[in-house]
Design a protein around this motif. Structure first.
Motif, mmCIF file in Angstrom:
data_model
loop_
_atom_site.group_PDB
_atom_site.id
_atom_site.type_symbol
_atom_site.label_atom_id
_atom_site.label_comp_id
_atom_site.label_asym_id
_atom_site.label_seq_id
_atom_site.Cartn_x
_atom_site.Cartn_y
_atom_site.Cartn_z
ATOM 1 N N PHE A 127 -4.298 36.298 -8.333
ATOM 2 C CA PHE A 127 -4.134 37.691 -7.919
ATOM 3 C C PHE A 127 -3.123 38.354 -8.849
ATOM 4 C CE2 PHE A 127 -4.463 40.996 -4.831
ATOM 5 C CZ PHE A 127 -3.207 41.582 -4.724
ATOM 6 N N TRP A 128 -3.479 39.524 -9.377
ATOM 7 C CA TRP A 128 -2.583 40.244 -10.279
ATOM 8 C C TRP A 128 -2.260 41.616 -9.719
ATOM 9 C CZ3 TRP A 128 -6.704 37.411 -11.898
ATOM 10 C CH2 TRP A 128 -6.459 36.349 -12.785
ATOM 11 N N VAL A 129 -1.072 42.082 -10.047
ATOM 12 C CA VAL A 129 -0.603 43.399 -9.643
ATOM 13 C C VAL A 129 -0.195 44.150 -10.906
ATOM 14 C CG1 VAL A 129 1.139 44.653 -8.323
ATOM 15 C CG2 VAL A 129 0.247 42.490 -7.452
ATOM 16 N N ALA A 130 -0.715 45.364 -11.093
ATOM 17 C CA ALA A 130 -0.300 46.212 -12.210
ATOM 18 C C ALA A 130 0.806 47.131 -11.709
ATOM 19 C CB ALA A 130 -1.476 47.035 -12.717
ATOM 20 N N VAL A 131 1.906 47.168 -12.459
ATOM 21 C CA VAL A 131 3.069 47.946 -12.062
ATOM 22 C C VAL A 131 3.373 48.960 -13.153
ATOM 23 C CG1 VAL A 131 5.528 47.833 -11.493
ATOM 24 C CG2 VAL A 131 3.993 46.003 -10.759
ATOM 25 N N LEU A 132 3.618 50.190 -12.758
ATOM 26 C CA LEU A 132 3.991 51.252 -13.689
ATOM 27 C C LEU A 132 5.192 51.976 -13.105
ATOM 28 C CD1 LEU A 132 3.391 52.961 -16.211
ATOM 29 C CD2 LEU A 132 1.892 54.354 -14.776
ATOM 30 N N ASP A 133 6.258 52.063 -13.873
ATOM 31 C CA ASP A 133 7.488 52.732 -13.427
ATOM 32 C C ASP A 133 7.973 52.201 -12.080
ATOM 33 O OD1 ASP A 133 7.436 54.311 -15.730
ATOM 34 O OD2 ASP A 133 6.239 55.851 -14.749
ATOM 35 N N GLY A 134 7.843 50.890 -11.875
ATOM 36 C CA GLY A 134 8.321 50.265 -10.651
ATOM 37 C C GLY A 134 7.400 50.386 -9.456
ATOM 38 N N ASN A 135 6.239 50.991 -9.631
ATOM 39 C CA ASN A 135 5.287 51.173 -8.534
ATOM 40 C C ASN A 135 4.012 50.373 -8.778
ATOM 41 O OD1 ASN A 135 6.827 53.214 -7.099
ATOM 42 N ND2 ASN A 135 6.318 54.541 -8.825
ATOM 43 N N VAL A 136 3.484 49.775 -7.719
ATOM 44 C CA VAL A 136 2.192 49.097 -7.812
ATOM 45 C C VAL A 136 1.121 50.166 -7.974
ATOM 46 C CG1 VAL A 136 0.504 47.674 -6.589
ATOM 47 C CG2 VAL A 136 2.947 47.126 -6.433
ATOM 48 N N VAL A 137 0.346 50.056 -9.062
ATOM 49 C CA VAL A 137 -0.698 51.046 -9.332
ATOM 50 C C VAL A 137 -2.092 50.432 -9.311
ATOM 51 C CG1 VAL A 137 0.807 52.624 -10.592
ATOM 52 C CG2 VAL A 137 -0.382 50.795 -11.834
ATOM 53 N N GLY A 138 -2.174 49.102 -9.240
ATOM 54 C CA GLY A 138 -3.484 48.476 -9.196
ATOM 55 C C GLY A 138 -3.382 47.001 -8.857
ATOM 56 N N ILE A 139 -4.488 46.462 -8.348
ATOM 57 C CA ILE A 139 -4.571 45.044 -8.007
ATOM 58 C C ILE A 139 -5.959 44.520 -8.363
ATOM 59 C CG2 ILE A 139 -2.888 45.156 -6.127
ATOM 60 C CD1 ILE A 139 -5.299 45.091 -4.167
ATOM 61 N N VAL A 140 -6.025 43.214 -8.578
ATOM 62 C CA VAL A 140 -7.310 42.549 -8.757
ATOM 63 C C VAL A 140 -7.122 41.081 -8.407
ATOM 64 C CG1 VAL A 140 -7.073 41.897 -11.199
ATOM 65 C CG2 VAL A 140 -9.353 42.338 -10.246
ATOM 66 N N ALA A 141 -8.196 40.463 -7.969
ATOM 67 C CA ALA A 141 -8.166 39.046 -7.640
ATOM 68 C C ALA A 141 -9.345 38.345 -8.300
ATOM 69 C CB ALA A 141 -8.220 38.848 -6.127
ATOM 70 N N ALA A 142 -9.189 37.051 -8.487
ATOM 71 C CA ALA A 142 -10.254 36.211 -9.017
ATOM 72 C C ALA A 142 -10.345 34.977 -8.136
ATOM 73 C CB ALA A 142 -9.952 35.799 -10.452
ATOM 74 N N ARG A 143 -11.574 34.593 -7.826
ATOM 75 C CA ARG A 143 -11.781 33.408 -6.990
ATOM 76 C C ARG A 143 -12.809 32.516 -7.691
ATOM 77 N NH1 ARG A 143 -12.565 35.067 -1.312
ATOM 78 N NH2 ARG A 143 -14.286 36.214 -2.206
#
Length: 163
Positions: free
Chosen positions: A45-61
């Motif tokens: 599971f990944w979280v994209a962060v921009l300027d300290g804020n979560v702006v996106g997520i994605v997971a792989a299974r």
């Protein structure tokens, strides 16, 4: 020369967090991610962060039965769309698949926006089929749902190597 405007940022400038089971998470969506993707060895599971804020997520299974990885739960904050975040998240899943020797990446979507389908194709995915009248979890098959809420489920696949 780069500007400080978030609209002009390229995906390479987003910071990604690789979330592990030991990482403290909060909120219902993160709890769902923990239960679905972080308690299994073949998931990530990944979280994209921009300027300290979560702006996106994605997971792989990963699925060892057919040696594929499923890209799932991709989401980008509405105000941050069109900035390359989703493409960067998709590439993280592709990297995970290659590094772990999976033969293909698959995904399924009910997205009605053409931009989502174009994104998948730009990452190299090929549309391999669709199912009309798809039933989402929680649907009751009521007359109103059948008349007003028809869902088409699309399947995509990206071959990475031959088995």
């Amino acid at each position: 020369m780069a500007t400080n405007s978030t609209a002009s940022r390229k995906y390479e400038e987003f910071r990604f967090g690789y979330v592990t089971c030991e990482t403290p998470l909060s909120g219902n969506s993160f709890q769902t991610a923990t239960n679905l993707f972080l308690k299994k060895n073949n998931s990530c599971f990944w979280v994209a962060v921009l300027d300290g804020n979560v702006v996106g997520i994605v997971a792989a299974r990963g699925n060892e039965d057919d040696n594929t990885v499923e890209l799932c739960r991709m989401s980008v904050d509405f105000d941050q769309r069109g900035k390359g975040i989703a493409k960067a998240l998709g590439r993280k899943v592709l990297e995970f698949a290659v590094l772990n020797n999976y033969s293909a990446v698959v995904l399924g979507t009910t997205a009605i926006k053409m931009a989502a389908h174009k994104l998948y194709e730009s990452l190299g995915f090929r549309h391999v089929g669709a199912t009309d009248h798809y039933v989402l979890p929680g649907m009751t098959h009521s007359v109103l749902e059948k008349v007003f809420f028809q869902v088409r489920y699309h399947r995509y696949r990206l071959h990475l190597r031959e088995e």
